[in-house]
Motif scaffolding. Structure first.
Motif, short mmCIF file in Angstrom:
data_model
loop_
_atom_site.label_atom_id
_atom_site.label_comp_id
_atom_site.label_asym_id
_atom_site.label_seq_id
_atom_site.Cartn_x
_atom_site.Cartn_y
_atom_site.Cartn_z
N ILE A 253 0.68 -1.01 0.48
CA ILE A 253 0.15 0.01 -0.03
C ILE A 253 0.68 1.05 0.22
O ILE A 253 0.28 2.54 -0.47
N GLY A 254 2.13 1.56 0.07
CA GLY A 254 2.94 2.45 0.25
C GLY A 254 3.10 3.43 -0.63
O GLY A 254 2.94 4.47 -0.66
N PRO A 255 3.45 2.56 -1.97
CA PRO A 255 2.97 3.64 -4.09
C PRO A 255 1.56 4.16 -3.57
O PRO A 255 1.76 5.43 -3.32
N VAL A 256 0.64 3.63 -2.84
CA VAL A 256 -0.87 4.87 -3.10
C VAL A 256 -0.81 5.76 -1.80
O VAL A 256 -0.96 6.82 -2.06
N LEU A 257 -0.19 5.36 -0.52
CA LEU A 257 -0.19 6.29 0.31
C LEU A 257 1.09 7.35 -0.08
O LEU A 257 0.85 8.71 0.57
N GLU A 258 1.92 7.30 -0.49
CA GLU A 258 2.85 8.04 -0.83
C GLU A 258 2.25 9.23 -1.94
O GLU A 258 2.82 10.62 -2.22
N ALA A 259 1.84 8.57 -3.22
CA ALA A 259 1.29 9.54 -4.12
C ALA A 259 -0.62 9.92 -3.21
O ALA A 259 -0.19 11.81 -3.98
N LEU A 260 -1.28 9.53 -2.35
CA LEU A 260 -1.89 10.80 -1.92
C LEU A 260 -1.26 11.85 -1.00
O LEU A 260 -1.85 12.74 -0.48
N LYS A 268 -4.03 18.06 -9.18
CA LYS A 268 -4.10 17.72 -11.18
C LYS A 268 -5.11 17.03 -11.31
O LYS A 268 -6.46 17.75 -12.69
N LEU A 269 -5.48 15.94 -10.62
CA LEU A 269 -6.18 15.49 -10.69
C LEU A 269 -7.76 15.48 -10.50
O LEU A 269 -8.82 15.47 -11.46
N LEU A 270 -8.27 16.33 -9.35
CA LEU A 270 -9.37 16.90 -9.42
C LEU A 270 -9.17 18.34 -10.20
O LEU A 270 -10.59 19.05 -10.64
N GLY A 271 -8.14 18.68 -10.27
CA GLY A 271 -8.00 20.20 -11.93
C GLY A 271 -8.96 19.85 -12.47
O GLY A 271 -9.25 21.08 -13.45
N ALA A 286 -4.82 1.40 -14.05
CA ALA A 286 -3.94 2.20 -14.90
C ALA A 286 -4.48 3.47 -15.60
O ALA A 286 -3.93 4.73 -16.71
N GLU A 287 -5.81 3.63 -15.10
CA GLU A 287 -6.18 4.58 -16.04
C GLU A 287 -6.24 6.11 -14.99
O GLU A 287 -5.59 6.58 -15.97
N ASN A 288 -5.36 5.65 -14.27
CA ASN A 288 -4.72 6.75 -13.36
C ASN A 288 -3.73 6.72 -13.56
O ASN A 288 -2.30 6.53 -13.90
N PRO A 289 -3.04 8.45 -13.96
CA PRO A 289 -1.77 8.64 -14.10
C PRO A 289 -0.52 9.06 -13.79
O PRO A 289 0.71 8.95 -13.81
N TYR A 290 -0.45 8.54 -12.35
CA TYR A 290 -0.01 8.40 -11.42
C TYR A 290 0.67 6.64 -11.17
O TYR A 290 -0.20 6.22 -10.63
N ALA A 291 1.26 6.20 -11.29
CA ALA A 291 1.79 4.64 -10.64
C ALA A 291 1.13 4.37 -9.64
O ALA A 291 0.76 3.40 -9.64
N GLY A 292 1.53 4.80 -8.89
CA GLY A 292 1.66 5.09 -7.61
C GLY A 292 -0.36 4.64 -7.67
O GLY A 292 -0.82 4.12 -6.30
N LEU A 293 -0.48 5.54 -8.36
CA LEU A 293 -2.18 5.25 -7.57
C LEU A 293 -2.88 4.14 -8.70
O LEU A 293 -4.73 3.86 -8.86
N HIS A 294 -2.38 3.03 -9.81
CA HIS A 294 -3.20 2.20 -10.47
C HIS A 294 -3.54 1.01 -9.89
O HIS A 294 -4.41 0.20 -10.42
N THR A 295 -3.34 0.30 -8.89
CA THR A 295 -4.06 0.44 -8.23
C THR A 295 -5.22 0.43 -7.10
O THR A 295 -5.79 -0.09 -6.37
N ALA A 311 -14.58 23.87 -8.49
CA ALA A 311 -13.86 22.47 -7.69
C ALA A 311 -14.23 21.42 -7.83
O ALA A 311 -15.43 21.08 -8.38
N GLY A 312 -12.75 20.24 -7.64
CA GLY A 312 -14.01 18.93 -7.41
C GLY A 312 -14.21 17.79 -5.98
O GLY A 312 -13.02 18.70 -5.17
N LEU A 313 -14.41 16.94 -5.87
CA LEU A 313 -14.15 16.02 -4.59
C LEU A 313 -14.59 14.48 -5.66
O LEU A 313 -15.12 14.74 -6.10
N GLY A 314 -13.72 13.54 -4.48
CA GLY A 314 -14.19 12.48 -4.46
C GLY A 314 -13.22 11.81 -3.93
O GLY A 314 -13.80 12.01 -2.34
#
Length: 343
Positions: A253-260, A268-271, A286-295, A311-314
């Protein structure tokens, strides 16, 4: 018919896997769902779905799990979103209607989203570049001090106190102040912050000479607020929800937490959310452009006032997500926040 039947099998596999986190076999599908076909037909449909890359067999398991492509097709073919319960709708309105200012709205929203979806909730502060002036108020404070209040369409309130050196209780000054209030609002209301600053710059030639000194002081305070550079902000809650779903991340889960933790990534995602309108958007794997969020999957919506999204939320969660419920919650919360900003 065969395509519709295979889609029903895929839908059943997604639903069962999301609920149980266990690979799904043909026997379990027939026991839990009224598919109206034989076990042989279900096995054949599952073989076709696997050939098409929509489901896969993890390790040596006899069952199958959805792939990112399978989730994508499932989401794209959703005809309806699971409606929120009456209790959930009341919880949204009760919590958000009690907010006292923009900061409180954002804080309540992010905590509410995390609670409703059991995912990581992310809320972007309204972008000032998309904000407009709703109203400017001039309020005398004592004999000579003046409170200048700027209210934007996104709910932000900015205040400045100005020492005028004038007797604001004098009837002539009161009339001057009333006239200036009207002039300042006429030059700024409905305009973006940048355009409003320009409108203030044109005012001195349009008011009585005796009021120009006070107008210049008011305009200086407002211009400082209007052109002030502000850092775009994003607020996050519910990280512990992601940690509890640790088994859904194949390696770590490390890469996910690092991306967040990289708020610039979230911004950039919400923009890009406001470009999609008020519709709910889903990015899977993988539709997410950041490798850390590919899972992970990201479910987002824009919010704002009327047709102006600011603005955005999600939410961010594992791809093994209850998409209909999550999408409905994101849409409902975005609608409520938009309503509050419009009031």
């Amino acid at each position: 018919m065969s395509e519709d039947r295979r889609l029903a099998v895929l839908r059943a596999i997604v639903q069962d896997y999301v609920e149980t986190s266990e690979p799904v076999g043909s026997k379990a599908l027939l026991e839990r769902h009224s598919l109206g076909v034989s076990a042989a037909t279900v096995r054949n449909d599952m073989a076709v779905l696997e050939e098409e890359g929509l489901i896969a067999a993890p390790h040596t398991s006899a069952g199958r799990i959805p792939t990112d492509a399978g989730y994508r097709l499932f989401v794209d073919r959703l005809s309806t979103l699971k409606p929120l319960s009456g209790a959930e709708r009341r919880a949204i309105s009760t919590l958000l209607d009690g907010a006292i200012d923009l900061d409180d709205v954002v804080d309540r929203t992010v905590r509410l989203l995390a609670s409703l979806t059991r995912q990581v909730a992310v809320v972007q502060y309204p972008s000032l570049t998309r904000s407009s002036v709703r109203h400017i108020e001039l309020v005398p404070l004592g004999a000579s001090r003046l409170l200048v209040v700027l209210i934007t369409t996104t709910g932000r309130v900015e205040q400045r106190v100005l020492e005028t050196g004038m007797d604001l209780a004098d009837p002539a000054t009161e009339r001057m102040l009333s006239s200036l209030r009207s002039d300042v609002n006429g030059a700024t209301v409905g305009k973006t912050l940048a355009d409003a600053a320009g409108g203030l710059g044109e005012l001195p030639t349009q008011v009585d000479p005796g009021a120009r000194g006070l107008l210049a002081a008011i305009a200086a305070e407002l211009t400082e607020v209007l052109v002030e550079q502000r850092e775009e902000r994003v607020v996050m809650a519910g990280t512990s929800n992601l940690v509890r779903a640790g088994e859904d991340f194949p390696s770590s889960i490390g890469p996910v937490l690092e991306a967040l933790e990289e708020h610039v990534v979230l911004l950039k995602l919400l923009g890009t959310v406001t470009e999609q309108g008020s519709a709910v958007a889903v990015r899977i794997g993988a539709e997410n452009p950041y490798a850390g969020l590919h899972t992970t999957s990201l479910v987002t919506s824009g919010y704002g006032t009327g047709s102006d999204l600011v603005a955005g939320l999600g939410v961010v969660g594992p791809t093994r997500m209850d998409y209909p419920t999550t999408m409905a919650a994101v849409r409902a919360v975005a609608t409520y926040v938009s309503r509050i900003l419009a009031e």
